[in-house]
Design a protein around this motif. Structure first.
Motif, PDB file in Angstrom:
ATOM      1  N   LYS A  16       4.710  -5.018  10.814  1.00 43.90           N
ATOM      2  CA  LYS A  16       3.765  -3.913  10.744  1.00 43.90           C
ATOM      3  C   LYS A  16       2.978  -3.804  12.042  1.00 43.90           C
ATOM      4  O   LYS A  16       2.682  -4.804  12.698  1.00 43.90           O
ATOM      5  N   SER A  28      -1.935   4.772  12.354  1.00 38.13           N
ATOM      6  CA  SER A  28      -1.180   4.645  11.110  1.00 38.13           C
ATOM      7  C   SER A  28      -0.449   3.310  11.087  1.00 38.13           C
ATOM      8  O   SER A  28       0.149   2.902  12.087  1.00 38.13           O
ATOM      9  N   GLU A  30       2.518   1.241  10.306  1.00 38.92           N
ATOM     10  CA  GLU A  30       3.931   1.547  10.122  1.00 38.92           C
ATOM     11  C   GLU A  30       4.785   0.311  10.370  1.00 38.92           C
ATOM     12  O   GLU A  30       4.359  -0.638  11.029  1.00 38.92           O
TER      13      GLU A  30
END
Length: 266
Positions: A16, A28, A30
């Motif tokens: 991540k 964000s 991701e």
């Protein structure tokens, strides 16, 4: 390449990361893919990272060529070496390291000079802000295969990152990670300002404008150099009590100096 006890050496790692896709927009979380390190590179697992104002300033910046997206911010961090590429002898798997954005090749005249450490080998090369400094490519990919760019050769807002050996410093693994991460930028910037730039001498008087993390590090650097008077200048009076722990001896709130120049008050 050295073998890895975790079995991940030489292979991409999925993890991540906090991705910035446009200037000023929220990051964000991701899933990304982090390539294995190439020659003279180290892949590290980030243990702790902090937020520097430089991250915030760059996050807002939308002027090319300095702004390029998507990218992974973060440059104050501490991590553990997961694997190393060829020609890396300074660190090994399991070592605790600080990734630092200011490179040091160790061989050029500037790195060897006692007057400074502005590496002339990597600073003059293109692409080192957005990519790796030797081949100017990225080690990050999104889930769709899109290239994700680096930031200041560190990109610590990721569970794993790849950093050139010129941007790695090995430290004692017993150091508290939530404090050690500050050493890679804020602390060395402040202490270095007192030691290397201002050249604070024993018995001198020092005025510090702003008692944030860098300002407090300046105070600590000045204290270690034997300054007799360290004046903290800040609009927040609560900073004085905190500043005392770092050597601040006097405090001035500039909002109360409207009738006199601040230089006279100091």
């Amino acid at each position: 390449m050295e073998s890895s006890r975790s079995g991940t050496a030489g292979r991409p790692i999925k993890c991540k990361a906090a991705i910035c896709r446009k200037a000023g927009q929220p990051l964000s979380i991701e899933e990304i893919e982090v390539d294995p390190p190439k020659a003279w590179e180290v892949r590290i697992k980030i243990l702790c990272t902090s937020l520097c104002h430089s991250d915030l300033s760059s996050w807002k910046l939308d002027v090319e060529p300095f702004a390029i997206f998507p990218r992974i911010f973060g440059h104050e961090a501490i991590g553990v070496v997961e694997s190393v590429g060829e020609n890396v002898h300074e660190v090994k798997e399991g070592d605790t390291v600080l990734p630092v954005f200011h490179p040091n090749c160790g061989d050029c005249p500037d790195c060897k000079s006692s007057k400074g450490n502005g590496c002339s080998v990597f600073v003059k090369r293109p692409g080192l802000v957005h990519n790796m400094p030797r081949d100017w490519t990225s080690r990050f990919r999104g889930s769709d295969g899109q290239v994700i760019y680096h930031f200041l050769k560190v990109s610590s807002f990721s569970e794993y990152t790849v950093v050139d050996i010129a941007n790695i410093v090995k430290i004692d693994g017993l150091f508290p990670v939530d404090r050690a991460c500050l050493l890679s930028c804020g602390v060395c910037t402040g202490v270095g300002a007192a030691w290397k730039v201002a050249g604070v001498e024993e018995g001198s008087t020092v005025a510090i404008f702003g008692l944030g993390s860098v300002g407090l590090a300046v105070a600590e650097g000045a204290r270690l150099r034997g300054a007799s008077k360290i004046i903290g200048v800040d609009l927040n009076p609560e900073k004085f009590e905190l500043g005392k722990k770092f050597g601040v001896t006097d405090f001035i709130n500039p909002s109360g100096c409207r009738d006199r120049p601040l230089s006279e008050v100091c």
